[in-house]
Scaffold this active site. Structure first.
Site, mmCIF file in Angstrom:
data_model
loop_
_atom_site.group_PDB
_atom_site.id
_atom_site.type_symbol
_atom_site.label_atom_id
_atom_site.label_comp_id
_atom_site.label_asym_id
_atom_site.label_seq_id
_atom_site.Cartn_x
_atom_site.Cartn_y
_atom_site.Cartn_z
ATOM 1 N N ALA A 61 25.735 96.379 25.685
ATOM 2 C CA ALA A 61 24.397 96.505 25.126
ATOM 3 C C ALA A 61 24.222 95.971 23.707
ATOM 4 O O ALA A 61 23.113 95.586 23.335
ATOM 5 C CB ALA A 61 23.963 97.976 25.163
ATOM 6 N N LYS B 72 17.924 94.118 23.953
ATOM 7 C CA LYS B 72 17.585 94.298 25.364
ATOM 8 C C LYS B 72 17.496 95.780 25.720
ATOM 9 O O LYS B 72 16.651 96.184 26.526
ATOM 10 C CB LYS B 72 18.623 93.606 26.251
ATOM 11 C CG LYS B 72 18.701 92.097 26.077
ATOM 12 C CD LYS B 72 19.734 91.495 27.013
ATOM 13 C CE LYS B 72 19.945 90.025 26.743
ATOM 14 N NZ LYS B 72 20.641 89.786 25.448
ATOM 15 N N CYS C 48 24.515 83.805 27.975
ATOM 16 C CA CYS C 48 23.885 82.736 27.197
ATOM 17 C C CYS C 48 24.783 81.505 27.237
ATOM 18 O O CYS C 48 24.948 80.798 26.255
ATOM 19 C CB CYS C 48 23.597 83.182 25.769
ATOM 20 S SG CYS C 48 25.017 83.802 24.869
#
Length: 856
Positions: A180, A185, A340
């Site tokens: 996290a 997010k 990513c």
């Protein structure tokens, strides 16, 4: 797929070569960040030759990747508040910015990102030298900083906002964010879990039905029954996560610190004598550690450090995290896997391997999300790709090899073992990193085109990958022997040690053969720094550093040759989906725990290694009861969700409030070794003043939790209807309330004169004409001779800027002024005394120096 190879289609290919300079694992960059050369020809060649995009589109993508990333931000909190702050931003700051011209041209003002609804996501492409020069940008920057501090704005990369949207979270769901940190997010997910909870709680408190549209579970008197567990393996990064999510003041949130790949099963309470039940999740986000090559626009270090082994080194860890997530997911639940990175070895290869190891598309399926976020420009996932590796013989040039299939790799490796035995390939290449073989039927094929690829040039963002998985049935994994790969196993070799390669030699690229599908004219010469070639590059968010180390020594799940038995709760029982209802557990597909695979056993550390303790107060605690009675809190408001953070469970300074499910989980698991590092919203803080004996409840309401409590209060409510009065309370701390009843606080002062000493709710209803764009409630303390908003200085400034456009307010603090005056007076007296003492000493010294005259 328990055994066999997973070779894709494709024939033999010749190696191509590239030049490189010396480098190491450390940052060897010598030029400033802004001057770093954004070139890496091995990096470029892989994405050019790998079949990702056609040649023309690749050029657009690569040109965009070499430019700076626009700044972006998102309006957060409840939707009503977010829309109100957005309107202030649009009406106050956009006109001033759009009026600016630079070198005869209008500047690029912030604009909404069309991929997201309601204009809640914005980005700005304005050059920094323009931003620094013009006042409207400075004013906007102050607004952005103030609202970020107060939690109304989140500064977040655009592509980072995509995964939570595809999770389709509804209020009442139980959600796990496995990796996290830093928490942007998680903040999105928390907002989704709470939904429009505030409005529904108000309806419930007024004895109206809280379920307006049937969307979500608000059965807890309008409160969302859901929960978000946000996890990160590193304690410092988890601390960053806590800082991010604390601004949102959500009680339905727990932050944990565990290795995501072996995240512990969370035990739920069951009747005595019953079999253990474990928490299952409706939604899971696995935004895993990755090489981060899609972040090259903002992380320029990628250009110098990219190697093909970055993705190979992380594939195993990513797969383990994904598989653990699928184990903990409910049947019918949804998991979003994201990176990513643009590398298919970290993306489609991980998805395909996980689905195969789970039993195929009848167990886990890729969800078609083409109709979700329709304005998001995207590309489909890849069904074929190539695997790049580099090898080197000491004293010779480094060679880059492009493989189209597992068979091609084995043939090439066997050839070099005979002809060039000193050349070593990565031992992270195995069948699972290649495209899956052709399925026997269309029904059994893994539709990898349903994955989502976002390239930088599509909407001026970073590169990103998203896959949405739905669990259809129970999943089981059998033990797979740990071996280097199928070829090594056949030869009886057992070595799995990583080969350390640090030498860098300049080379030329050799055009690809038949398997590359390109001519020599299409292949640019390659130069690059080859850094610790066998070690994975830390991700975009060095999120799981300890987990990366573990991945080097832990057997993997792969399509055939390497695998592991996940160290998790109940693989044969793994899908015993349990949904907590009012603190109990509702079992779904319950099965007895097998003898072969048992739940993970946590060491009963009793939180000895944690920074925080979480001790819940009894529902009949007399102090809590007196506080709630003082404020006239309805008996319907739960009394059993208050906790303190000390080992003894003492009411020392702060009292926290959590949701019911958070209480259930922490109470059941705190002594099982679960590392909980954050939970709860501060509701009350001990307030110590001179008139302590005259206060019925010496506890003040806290700004973080006041909105949760206020709908249920009947006493000590002060109503503000004038923006002028609110302004005075914000700009002036401790305005006077004399005993004779005179004051200059208008309607607030009149109400306070009828109120005993102690804390109050200052209620402000939405009134556009009065200058209140959304409802507010703030803690207000009634002192014997004054009043004071219990809001810290940063929040005061944020409200003054938001409502009154006060960019540099001079906040008056009467108490501080009085204290300063008293201190100055004390120092003045002290200095006077010192002068008197010094004067006396001087006289004594003068007498001592005078000759004594004695009469004869």
């Amino acid at each position: 797929m328990a055994g066999g190879s997973r070779g894709g289609r494709g024939g033999k290919g010749k190696a191509f070569r590239g030049k490189g300079n010396k480098g190491g694992g450390r940052d060897v960059r010598t030029e400033p960040w802004g001057e770093t050369t954004r070139e890496n020809e091995l990096f470029e060649s892989y994405y050019k030759l790998g079949g990702f995009l056609d040649e023309e589109e690749f050029r657009k993508m690569w040109a965009t990747l070499a430019t700076n990333l626009p700044n972006s931000f998102r309006f957060t909190g409840t939707k009503a508040d977010a829309l109100a702050v957005r309107e202030i931003f649009k009406q106050r700051y956009i006109p001033g910015i759009t009026a600016v011209t630079f070198e005869g041209q209008p500047v690029n003002a912030p604009e909404p990102v069309q991929a997201f609804p309601d204009e809640l996501v914005w980005h700005m492409k304005t050059d920094k030298k323009v931003i620094r020069r013009f006042a409207p940008f400075a004013e906007f920057q102050k607004f952005l900083v103030a609202e970020t501090t107060s939690g109304n704005i989140s500064r977040q990369e655009v592509v980072s906002m995509i995964p939570p949207h595809f999770l389709d979270v509804k209020p009442g769901m139980v959600v796990l964010d496995m990796c996290a940190a830093p928490g942007s997010k998680s903040a999105q997910l928390a907002e989704m879990i709470h939904g429009d909870e505030e409005e529904r709680v108000k309806r419930a408190a007024n004895n109206q039905a809280p379920s307006i549209d049937g969307e979500g579970d608000y059965s807890d008197d309008g409160r969302s029954t859901g929960l978000l567990i946000a996890n990160d393996t590193d304690y410092k990064r988890a601390g960053m996560l806590v800082h991010q999510v604390k601004r949102l003041n959500f009680p339905n949130l727990i932050v944990t610190q565990h290795d995501a790949a072996i995240f512990p099963s969370i035990e739920l309470p069951v009747p005595e004598g019953s079999k253990k039940q474990y928490l299952k999740y409706d939604r899971i986000l696995a935004d895993v550690p990755c090489s981060g090559d899609g972040t090259a626009r903002k992380n320029v270090n990628v250009w110098q450090k990219w190697t093909p082994r970055d993705g190979l080194g992380l594939h195993n860890l990513q797969l383990r995290i994904l598989f653990r997530g699928l184990q903990m997911l409910k049947k019918g639940g949804r998991l979003v896997y994201s990176t990513c990175s643009m590398n298919p070895i970290e993306n489609e290869a991980v998805i395909a391997s996980a689905i195969e190891n789970c039993g195929g598309v009848s167990k886990v399926q890729l969800v078609d999300c083409s109709d979700h976020l329709p304005n998001l420009i995207r590309k489909p996932g890849l069904n074929t790709w190539k695997v790049l590796d580099t090898t080197q013989v000491p004293g010779e040039e480094k060679t880059a090899h492009m493989f189209t299939s597992w068979e091609t790799f084995l043939n090439t490796k066997e050839k070099y073992e005979k002809e060039d035995p000193d050349r070593h390939f990565s031992n992270k290449i195995y069948p699972g990193v290649f495209p899956p073989p052709i399925a026997p039927s269309e029904e059994e094929r893994i539709p990898l085109e349903r994955c989502i690829r976002v390239y930088p040039h599509l909407q001026d963002t970073g590169g990103f990958f998203v896959a949405v998985l739905e669990k259809l049935s129970d999943i089981k994994v059998t033990q797979i022997r740990n071996s280097y790969n199928a070829a090594e196993e056949l030869k009886g070799k057992a070595s799995t040690e990583e080969i350390e390669i640090d030498l860098e030699i300049e080379q030329d690229i050799e055009p690809g053969g038949p398997s590359s599908g390109v001519s020599s004219s299409q292949v640019p010469p390659l130069k690059r720094k080859l850094d610790d070639i066998d070690e994975p590059l830390p991700s975009k968010k060095a999120k799981n550093e300890s987990a990366n180390e573990q991945a080097e020594s832990t057997p993997t799940i792969a399509g055939g040759s390497e695998g592991f038995i996940p160290p998790v709760d109940e693989l044969s029982q793994a899908e015993k989906s349990t949904t907590p209802v009012n603190g109990a557990a509702k079992s779904e597909d319950s099965k007895p725990t097998s003898d072969a695979v048992r739940p993970t056993k946590l060491k009963p550390e009793a939180q000895n290694n944690n920074k925080e303790y979480f001790e819940y107060l009894p529902s009949d605690d007399p102090t809590v009861d007196s506080i709630l009675s003082f404020f006239g809190i309805s008996s319907r408001f739960p009394r059993d969700r208050f906790m303190v953070k000390n080992k003894q469970g003492l009411l020392l300074n702060k009292i926290y409030y959590t949701s019911e499910l958070a209480r259930t989980i922490i109470s059941q698991n705190k002594d099982r070794g679960m590392r909980f590092i954050h939970c709860g919203v501060v509701m009350f803080v001990a307030h110590k003043i001179k008139a302590q004996d005259h206060i019925k409840a010496p506890w003040r309401l806290q700004n973080e939790g006041i909105r949760i409590l206020e709908p249920w209060a009947k006493n000590r409510i002060i109503t503000c209807k004038s923006s002028n009065t609110l302004y005075k309370l914000l700009i002036e701390m401790f305005p006077k309330l004399p005993k004779d009843g005179s004051h200059n606080l208008a309607e607030i002062g009149d109400q306070l004169n009828e109120t005993d000493i102690g804390c109050c709710f200052l209620r402000i209803e939405q009134d556009d004409e009065a200058g209140f764009p959304f409802p507010m409630v703030l803690p207000l303390w009634r002192h014997p001779g004054s009043a004071n908003l219990m809001v810290d200085k940063d929040d005061r400034k944020a409200i003054l800027l938001r409502l009154f456009n006060e960019a540099n307010p001079n906040i008056i603090n009467h108490v501080a002024e009085q204290a300063k005056a008293a201190e100055d007076a004390r120092k003045e007296v002290e200095n006077g005394d010192k002068e008197a003492v010094n004067g006396g000493n001087d006289a004594e010294d003068a007498d001592a120096d005078t000759p004594m005259v004695v009469d004869a």
